[in-house]
Scaffold this motif. Structure first.
Motif, PDB file in Angstrom:
ATOM      1  N   THR A   5       2.149  12.858 -11.925  1.00  0.00           N
ATOM      2  CA  THR A   5       1.619  11.782 -12.772  1.00  0.00           C
ATOM      3  C   THR A   5       1.419  12.218 -14.222  1.00  0.00           C
ATOM      4  OG1 THR A   5      -0.586  12.392 -12.092  1.00  0.00           O
ATOM      5  CG2 THR A   5       0.453  10.602 -10.897  1.00  0.00           C
ATOM      6  N   HIS A   6       0.876  13.406 -14.423  1.00  0.00           N
ATOM      7  CA  HIS A   6       0.606  13.839 -15.795  1.00  0.00           C
ATOM      8  C   HIS A   6       1.893  14.120 -16.558  1.00  0.00           C
ATOM      9  CE1 HIS A   6      -3.376  14.115 -14.196  1.00  0.00           C
ATOM     10  NE2 HIS A   6      -3.874  14.461 -15.369  1.00  0.00           N
ATOM     11  N   CYS A  14      -4.082   3.692   0.448  1.00  0.00           N
ATOM     12  CA  CYS A  14      -2.919   4.589   0.536  1.00  0.00           C
ATOM     13  C   CYS A  14      -3.348   6.033   0.780  1.00  0.00           C
ATOM     14  CB  CYS A  14      -2.050   4.488  -0.708  1.00  0.00           C
ATOM     15  SG  CYS A  14      -2.864   5.039  -2.222  1.00  0.00           S
ATOM     16  N   GLY A  15      -4.558   6.371   0.350  1.00  0.00           N
ATOM     17  CA  GLY A  15      -5.084   7.707   0.614  1.00  0.00           C
ATOM     18  C   GLY A  15      -4.665   8.773  -0.377  1.00  0.00           C
ATOM     19  N   TYR A  16      -3.964   8.389  -1.454  1.00  0.00           N
ATOM     20  CA  TYR A  16      -3.481   9.387  -2.417  1.00  0.00           C
ATOM     21  C   TYR A  16      -4.644  10.120  -3.098  1.00  0.00           C
ATOM     22  CZ  TYR A  16       1.128   7.181  -2.017  1.00  0.00           C
ATOM     23  OH  TYR A  16       2.311   6.684  -1.563  1.00  0.00           O
ATOM     24  N   GLU A  34      -6.176  12.676  -0.714  1.00  0.00           N
ATOM     25  CA  GLU A  34      -5.302  13.812  -0.436  1.00  0.00           C
ATOM     26  C   GLU A  34      -5.172  14.747  -1.648  1.00  0.00           C
ATOM     27  OE1 GLU A  34      -3.435  14.443   2.367  1.00  0.00           O
ATOM     28  OE2 GLU A  34      -2.052  15.979   1.619  1.00  0.00           O
ATOM     29  N   PHE A  35      -5.023  14.155  -2.831  1.00  0.00           N
ATOM     30  CA  PHE A  35      -4.650  14.985  -3.974  1.00  0.00           C
ATOM     31  C   PHE A  35      -5.812  15.336  -4.904  1.00  0.00           C
ATOM     32  CE2 PHE A  35      -0.663  12.891  -2.691  1.00  0.00           C
ATOM     33  CZ  PHE A  35       0.041  14.033  -2.336  1.00  0.00           C
ATOM     34  N   ILE A  76      -3.248   8.713 -10.181  1.00  0.00           N
ATOM     35  CA  ILE A  76      -2.385   8.571  -9.000  1.00  0.00           C
ATOM     36  C   ILE A  76      -2.683   7.309  -8.212  1.00  0.00           C
ATOM     37  CG2 ILE A  76      -3.698   9.799  -7.192  1.00  0.00           C
ATOM     38  CD1 ILE A  76      -0.877  11.317  -6.805  1.00  0.00           C
ATOM     39  N   CYS A  77      -3.761   6.625  -8.557  1.00  0.00           N
ATOM     40  CA  CYS A  77      -4.086   5.395  -7.833  1.00  0.00           C
ATOM     41  C   CYS A  77      -3.136   4.280  -8.272  1.00  0.00           C
ATOM     42  CB  CYS A  77      -5.517   4.961  -8.107  1.00  0.00           C
ATOM     43  SG  CYS A  77      -5.891   3.380  -7.316  1.00  0.00           S
ATOM     44  N   PHE A  97      -7.518  12.829 -11.997  1.00  0.00           N
ATOM     45  CA  PHE A  97      -6.247  12.757 -11.274  1.00  0.00           C
ATOM     46  C   PHE A  97      -6.222  11.553 -10.338  1.00  0.00           C
ATOM     47  CE2 PHE A  97      -2.880  14.058  -8.299  1.00  0.00           C
ATOM     48  CZ  PHE A  97      -1.885  14.296  -9.227  1.00  0.00           C
ATOM     49  N   PRO A 154       0.842  -1.208   0.000  1.00  0.00           N
ATOM     50  CA  PRO A 154       0.000   0.000   0.000  1.00  0.00           C
ATOM     51  C   PRO A 154       0.871   1.250   0.000  1.00  0.00           C
ATOM     52  CG  PRO A 154      -0.708  -1.537   1.692  1.00  0.00           C
ATOM     53  CD  PRO A 154       0.562  -2.088   1.129  1.00  0.00           C
ATOM     54  N   GLY A 155       0.568   2.161  -0.896  1.00  0.00           N
ATOM     55  CA  GLY A 155       1.319   3.420  -0.942  1.00  0.00           C
ATOM     56  C   GLY A 155       2.587   3.342  -1.769  1.00  0.00           C
ATOM     57  N   LEU A 180       1.769   8.627   2.000  1.00  0.00           N
ATOM     58  CA  LEU A 180       1.102   9.920   1.860  1.00  0.00           C
ATOM     59  C   LEU A 180       2.003  11.067   2.321  1.00  0.00           C
ATOM     60  CD1 LEU A 180      -1.569  10.903   0.871  1.00  0.00           C
ATOM     61  CD2 LEU A 180      -2.508  10.618   3.157  1.00  0.00           C
ATOM     62  N   ILE A 240       1.983   3.755  -9.244  1.00  0.00           N
ATOM     63  CA  ILE A 240       1.669   5.041  -9.886  1.00  0.00           C
ATOM     64  C   ILE A 240       2.440   5.171 -11.194  1.00  0.00           C
ATOM     65  CG2 ILE A 240       1.661   7.547  -9.591  1.00  0.00           C
ATOM     66  CD1 ILE A 240       1.623   7.079  -6.573  1.00  0.00           C
TER      67      ILE A 240
END
Lengths: 298, 385, 111
Positions: A201-202, C30-32, C35-36, C73-74, C69, A44-45, A240, A50
């Protein structure tokens, strides 16, 4: 050929049949994923997911032919990316993704060849291969996930671990100087070099499109959080919190020279495109110079 | 195919050059290598010939990369080969294991020199026989062929490509410095007379294709990169779909098949050459350059009325087990003398196959030179008496 | 998106209204996305999915502008936006001139 395609498929024993097809197609990007392969193994994370999504988004945006795009990866967390993609994918030995991809590309130049792997795989065990592929200017794109440690084996120090950073093998802090991948890629002769964080990301997606469209050796470094390995030992917080750190401490630049983009422990992160030059690729040189001469000599 | 792909005619060339020409004649279009004595000449010849016939020659940064590039090229459909010697062969082991696991056909020419380590770069040895079989970690079967002349170097290289494609396995040419650097007459026949067998293509479309599901011979058809089959190939233990499955069951299924596809086809793969075996009491077993001296010894002994036979191993791996077991069980066969330039490698296999039914003696020589016929003759004479 | 006055060509532009689709069983919490999200549409739920994580849920319906977005970002392919409708730019969408200037000043300071 068509006649043969109509033939019945081989019979597969029941135990080999897959039962994990459930849920495939729930997401619009699932058509780029192999059936039943999600969830992936990443924590996770983890930022690899991504970068992986950004790569798929790049495929979607530029409409690269799925049949003619090949992804090769090495060993490690990032190396597992190949196994999830609905393309021809090869999960090779540790560090050898680039020479494997070199072989693929030279044998079938119409393939778009992408190497998706980690910093340890590409720059420690595979360090020799990346500099030579860049020198030869083999037409391929290397996406390097840089999370500053070896994640798969539990968070050991690697070629990008910053000085002072703690890992399971640098318990007193890393005392070796890390590589600056951007500078190294440029010095080795890469035609395209860019760096982004998992938060961009973009930009990352567009950069991958640009890199894949580039004829020549292109290199994209992605700074990603490793919440389970690197971040935990250095008390950097959750994924995060690291992403928030990227938000506050990364800056897009087009004036910095690659040598000034070194990453320090908890330091500012310069991102952007650093190299974009034109130079003949290995195959262009081979066809226009070597083959010409060979034919003339009989 | 270009007109100069097969240089039909009679040539006076070295074993190394013959290997390269064998590759070209077999349709090899990709060579990745790294210079190493005494195998450099293969790469040199390839660098000259491949651009002429529409292939690609690339000199990689090391043997690790060479082997990886060869597997990559073969995955894209090219017939690919590399050449090396002892130290480079050690480096290739990692990716030979990958080729076994991904079932990618390829040919590795190993011109053996004296070892260990840097050893004798310019002088002969036959010390990589066991390494060819067991060099990469894990359990697998592989094919290794040993030529005894430049002519055979040419022919076996063609065969090696065919075997690699038929069984989807790396095939090693275990030549040696003497054969590699020996210049002899090599006759290359017309293109049509050179037998070429290609790998099996998928029999169905991508929707129904299961990439690692074997046919009856244990070998799955091979889908190439760029053909739209979207195959995933991994060095991890995988199932028929090519997806990693990290379980004992999957390991059992996969590795069993990888081993069996060679073992069960042993009869089809193995080739040997026999001299005076019918009434032989002592049988010399040898291969590569040692076989040439051995043959001389056998002829001498035979001329003196001794009942000495000779078995030359052309295929070393899979080991000609059935053949040697058969010989050992003959009543007249008392002993095997294994002549090789090492401290004993093939002799262990012979001993295993003889299973106590015939004495097995090593005529081992340390390398750096080929043994004199007299040296082997003495050993044979001692056994015969 | 804000405008300091109604654009002259406003009839040619739209504000898209998106729908957030959450594939809860894939989420690893993850919470992205929460948050974003630029529009602050999402919030962490209090219940668990089958993996034992708290997936996000849509806090306020209709606020999503389909920027996607969250999808990019996921890391898990667990969320994406689809376009519900496009609506014209209305005077309510226009921010006042003093507020616009304030924002510009803030941006300059940051640079």
């Amino acid at each position: 050929m068509k006649e043969r395609l109509k033939q019945a498929p081989p019979k597969i024993p029941d135990e080999a049949k897959l039962s994990w097809k459930k849920g495939h197609g729930d997401h619009p990007l699932d058509r780029y994923l192999k059936e039943g392969r999600i969830p992936h193994i990443w924590c996770p994370g983890c930022g690899i997911g991504i970068a992986f999504t950004a790569f798929i988004k790049a495929l979607e945006k530029a409409e690269f032919d799925q049949d003619k795009t090949v992804v090769v990866s090495g060993i490690g967390c990032s190396g597992r990316a190949a196994g999830y993609l609905n393309l021809d994918t090869y999960h090779t030995t540790h560090g050898r993704a680039i020479p494997f991809a070199t072989g693929l590309k030279l044998a079938k130049p119409e393939l778009k060849t992408v190497v998706f792997s980690g910093d340890g795989d590409l720059f420690a065990i595979g360090g020799n291969h990346i500099i030579h592929a860049a020198r030869r200017n083999v037409d391929m794109t290397v996406i390097c996930i840089n999370n500053f440690n070896y994640g798969m084996t539990g968070g050991q120090g690697g070629p990008t671990t910053p000085v002072e950073a703690r890992t399971t093998t640098t318990p007193y802090g890393c005392a070796e100087h890390p590589f600056n991948l951007i500078y190294l890629a440029k010095a080795a002769g890469a035609a395209y070099v860019a760096r982004w964080t998992a938060l961009h990301t973009h930009e990352l997606r567009d950069s991958i499109v640009e890199a894949m469209s580039k004829t020549g050796f292109s290199f994209v470094e992605v700074i990603t959080p490793c919440p389970t390995g690197y971040a935990r030992r250095n008390r950097l917080g959750t994924g995060l919190e690291i992403m928030r750190f990227y938000k506050e401490n990364s800056y897009i630049t087009d004036i910095l020279e690659p040598e000034d983009t070194a990453l320090l422990f908890k330091g500012k992160i310069a991102v952007g495109k650093f190299v974009d030059i034109e130079k003949p690729t290995f195959m262009e040189m081979y066809r226009e110079y070597i083959v010409q001469q060979a034919e003339n000599s009989g | 195919m270009k007109s100069n792909t097969v240089i039909t005619g009679t040539h006076f060339i070295t074993g190394d050059d013959a290997c390269a020409e064998g590759g070209i004649a077999a349709g090899c279009t990709f060579f990745a290598g790294y210079p190493i004595t005494p195998a450099t000449e293969v790469a040199e010849r390839m660098s000259k010939r491949l651009p002429q016939v529409g292939g690609v020659y690339v000199q990689m940064e090391d043997e690790l990369a060479s082997m990886a590039a060869v597997i990559g090229a073969s995955s894209a459909g090219a017939r690919a080969m590399t050449s090396t010697s002892g130290p480079g062969f050690s480096l290739m082991m990692e990716n030979i294991g990958l080729a076994v696991m991904l079932e990618v056909p390829c040919v590795i020419v190993n011109i053996m020199r004296g070892g260990p380590s840097t050893g004798l770069p310019t002088l002969v040895g036959q010390q990589d026989v066991m390494q060819a079989r067991w060099g990469s970690h894990g359990d697998y079967e592989i094919i290794a062929l040993s030529p005894s002349s430049p002519q055979e170097s040419f022919e076996l290289t063609v065969d090696a490509f065919n075997l690699a494609d038929i069984y989807r396995v790396p095939v090693i040419i275990l030549s040696d410095e003497i054969i590699g650097h020996m210049t002899e007459k090599v006759t290359i026949s017309e293109t049509e007379k050179i037998k070429i067998v290609h790998r099996k293509n998928p029999a169905c479309g991508p929707e129904n294709f299961v990439p690692f599901f074997p046919d009856e011979d244990g070998v799955p058809p091979m889908a190439l990169a760029g053909d739209g089959y979207h195959v995933h190939a991994t060095g991890l233990t995988h199932d028929e779909h090519g997806y990693p499955v990290i379980t004992a069951d999957a390991q059992e299924r996969l590795v069993q098949r990888l081993v069996n596809k060679i073992r069960k086809n042993e009869e089809k793969i193995v080739r040997t050459e026999e001299y005076y075996l019918d009434d032989a009491e002592v049988i010399i077993i040898s291969y590569g350059c040692s076989a040439r001296t051995s043959l001389d010894v056998v002829e001498t002994a035979h001329g003196k009325g001794m009942k000495v036979g000779f078995l030359r191993l052309i295929t070393i791996w899979p080991f000609p087990e059935t053949k040697i077991r058969g010989l050992a069980s003959r009543k007249n066969v008392k002993a095997f003398v294994v002549a090789e330039i090492n401290h004993g490698q093939v002799v262990y296999e012979v001993e295993r196959c003889a299973a106590g039914e015939a004495e097995t003696v090593l005529a081992g020589f340390m390398g750096g030179r080929i043994f004199e016929p007299d040296e082997l003759y003495k050993v044979v004479q001692e056994i015969a008496n | 998106m804000g405008y300091w006055r109604l654009p002259l060509d406003s009839c040619e532009h739209f504000i898209t209204v998106g729908k957030v689709n959450i594939i809860e069983y894939r989420c690893k919490g993850c919470g992205y996305c929460i948050e974003f999200c630029p529009k602050d549409v999402l919030e962490e739920s209090t219940y668990f999915n089958e993996k034992g994580y708290h997936p996000p849920y849509v806090k306020i319906e209709g606020k999503c502008i389909n920027c996607n977005f969250c999808e990019t970002i996921c890391p898990e392919f667990a969320i994406f936006c689809t376009e519900l409708e496009r609506r014209e730019i209305k005077p309510e969408d226009i921010i006042t001139e003093p507020e616009y200037r304030h924002r510009m000043r803030q941006r300059k300071k940051q640079d």
